[in-house]
Write a protein that holds these residues in place. Structure first.
Motif, PDB file in Angstrom:
ATOM      1  N   VAL A 137       0.842  -1.195   0.000  1.00 59.14           N
ATOM      2  CA  VAL A 137       0.000   0.000   0.000  1.00 59.14           C
ATOM      3  C   VAL A 137       0.879   1.247   0.000  1.00 59.14           C
ATOM      4  N   PRO A 138       0.655   2.186  -0.941  1.00 54.87           N
ATOM      5  CA  PRO A 138       1.383   3.469  -0.925  1.00 54.87           C
ATOM      6  C   PRO A 138       0.779   4.390   0.127  1.00 54.87           C
ATOM      7  N   LEU A 139       1.208   4.247   1.369  1.00 50.63           N
ATOM      8  CA  LEU A 139       0.540   4.884   2.500  1.00 50.63           C
ATOM      9  C   LEU A 139       0.626   6.410   2.481  1.00 50.63           C
ATOM     10  N   LYS A 140       1.681   6.979   1.873  1.00 54.72           N
ATOM     11  CA  LYS A 140       1.772   8.439   1.822  1.00 54.72           C
ATOM     12  C   LYS A 140       0.782   9.028   0.825  1.00 54.72           C
ATOM     13  N   LEU A 141       0.450   8.266  -0.212  1.00 55.37           N
ATOM     14  CA  LEU A 141      -0.522   8.737  -1.183  1.00 55.37           C
ATOM     15  C   LEU A 141      -1.947   8.423  -0.744  1.00 55.37           C
ATOM     16  N   LEU A 142      -2.106   7.280  -0.085  1.00 58.51           N
ATOM     17  CA  LEU A 142      -3.431   6.876   0.405  1.00 58.51           C
ATOM     18  C   LEU A 142      -3.434   7.033   1.914  1.00 58.51           C
ATOM     19  N   SER A 143      -3.512   8.274   2.354  1.00 55.47           N
ATOM     20  CA  SER A 143      -3.314   8.604   3.767  1.00 55.47           C
ATOM     21  C   SER A 143      -4.560   8.369   4.623  1.00 55.47           C
TER      22      SER A 143
END
Length: 465
Positions: A137-143
């Motif tokens: 999961v791209p956590l910085k983009l999907l905050s």
């Protein structure tokens, strides 16, 4: 981040065709596309350099190339044309000679770029507490994170342009029913650009007037789990690439130790390898030469016990290819095929026994002949030793060694290059084969005709390791 134009290659056309008993045959002519390329010394040199590296390094290169936007296949450490092109493109984009052979400096640059790209989006492998799946999961983009209203978890961008969901299907649902329901969605302007349904998974991808979507469901005895991602077309140049990374990371039924928690997984869990004993998953495929003799090119050296259906192999002649002598008569008969020499770019079928999650089946995978001793195709476990048949129904040779475990990316079996033992070498080594191989009694006009000839002449081989 330096985002390159997307190069997704997840769309594959397939034809599934059932042939009458005694076995079901799954036919897939569309993988791979026909090749007309002559042997290329540059590719051969790149292959040798790539395959000399440890498997972890080979996988790491492919994973890095996903992040640079140059590769959109499975990171399995297997060399193919797509890997060669991706390495060449990466070298060109970084001002190096595009040889397709990555030096130590090239690999260091690639890994540094990939780390920077992963860090920039906060890409972390998590094991989701709600659904139990493992996913990157791209956590910085999907905050924004929370629960998916339909079960599972949800990660979303702050502006709402991207939504990533995991879910668990209701206990009474089936993959087929969920697949049909997803196809039946009638949102105005919604277009399905790719779909595939298999016994243990399905994938549906497409577009709406404003966005794109990708969905994968996977089924097992313990239930059905899934992930899906939808995103606005304005962010497609970034998220087309991330879909490949997410799909590479998806493990629907992880087997890692410890409790399931929604946090970065310290050690990525991996699926259990397929069982190769007791006939549950064919180890290879053999060609019947007589009532008690079977020819195969499968690597049987490490097998403690070899069986063909319920009969035990009592003697092995040769060091590969092997002539197997059975303890009892076999059901079946030698194939009415003629030997032939394949031309570069020629299309062929590989007939092999495998287990696609719905029991043992005779599978037919499309292949392209690369030269006299190799082919490119999407082969699965069980294809070792399998006969390679031309469209005209001639025996081109036997596959040497195929994968020992299933290889898939987003549910798609990737093509790779495999060695073939040519028919002329087989007939020289085993004179009895030359006397058996004759021209078919009638011309074969379709794949079904070929399957009708082959299905009673090949057998699944299992081994105890």
């Amino acid at each position: 981040m330096n985002y390159a134009p997307p190069k997704l290659a997840l769309c594959v056309c397939a034809l599934l065709w059932g042939v009458a008993n005694p076995w079901t045959v799954t036919l897939s002519w569309a993988q791979p596309a026909p090749s007309t390329r002559a042997p290329d010394p540059a590719i051969d040199a790149a292959r040798s350099a790539f395959e000399a590296l440890p498997e972890a390094d080979r996988r790491g290169i492919q994973e890095g190339l996903i992040w640079t936007g140059d590769y959109s296949g499975v990171a399995d450490g297997t060399f193919g044309r797509q890997t060669f092109d991706a390495m060449s493109t990466f070298q060109k984009n970084t001002g190096r000679p595009s040889t397709g052979i990555l030096s130590a400096a090239d690999r260091n640059t690639l890994q540094a770029n990939a780390r920077n790209d992963r860090t920039a989006v906060g890409f972390e492998t998590v094991i989701d507490a709600k659904s139990g799946v493992q996913l990157g999961v791209p956590l910085k983009l999907l905050s924004k994170s929370g629960d998916n209203p339909n079960g599972g978890s949800r990660w979303q961008s702050a502006d709402g342009k991207v939504t990533l969901d995991t879910r668990v299907a209701p206990g009474d649902a089936t993959l087929s029913s969920i697949y049909d329901r997803n196809l039946a969605i009638k949102t105005p302007g919604r277009v399905v650009t790719y779909k595939v349904l298999r016994p243990d998974f399905f994938v549906i991808a497409g577009e709406t007037p404003a966005g794109k979507f990708y969905t994968r469901y996977a089924g097992a005895a313990s239930g059905i789990r899934a992930f899906s991602i939808g995103y606005d077309k304005s962010v497609a140049p970034q998220f087309d690439r991330l879909v490949v990374a997410i799909a590479n990371s998806f493990v629907p039924f992880p087997t890692g130790p410890g409790p399931i928690v929604a946090q970065p997984a310290s050690v990525p869990a991996t699926p259990s390898p397929p069982t190769v004993t007791g006939g549950q998953a064919p180890y290879g495929t053999g060609l019947i030469l007589g009532k008690r003799h079977v020819l195969t090119a499968a690597p049987l050296d490490r097998c403690k016990e070899i069986r063909i259906r319920n009969a035990k192999v009592q003697q092995i002649n040769g060091k590969g290819p092997f002539l197997l002598e059975m303890s009892q008569d076999l059901e079946g008969r030698p194939a009415a095929l003629s030997p032939d020499t394949a031309a570069v770019g020629q299309r062929a079928l590989v007939f092999a026994f495998g287990n696609d999650g719905d029991g043992e089946k005779l599978l037919a995978a499309a292949a392209t002949i690369e030269d006299g001793q190799t082919l490119t195709g999407a082969l699965q476990p069980g294809a070792s030793g399998a006969p390679v048949i031309s469209e005209a129904g001639a025996l081109i040779g036997l596959v040497n060694a195929a994968p020992s475990s299933s290889r898939q990316i987003a549910g798609i079996v990737p093509s790779a290059r495999y060695a073939v033992v040519p028919a002329n070498l087989l007939t020289e080594r085993f004179p009895s084969l030359a006397s058996i191989l004759t021209k078919p009694a009638a011309p074969m006009e379709s794949t079904a005709d070929i399957a009708g000839i082959v299905r009673s002449s090949i057998v699944p081989i299992t081994c105890s390791l």
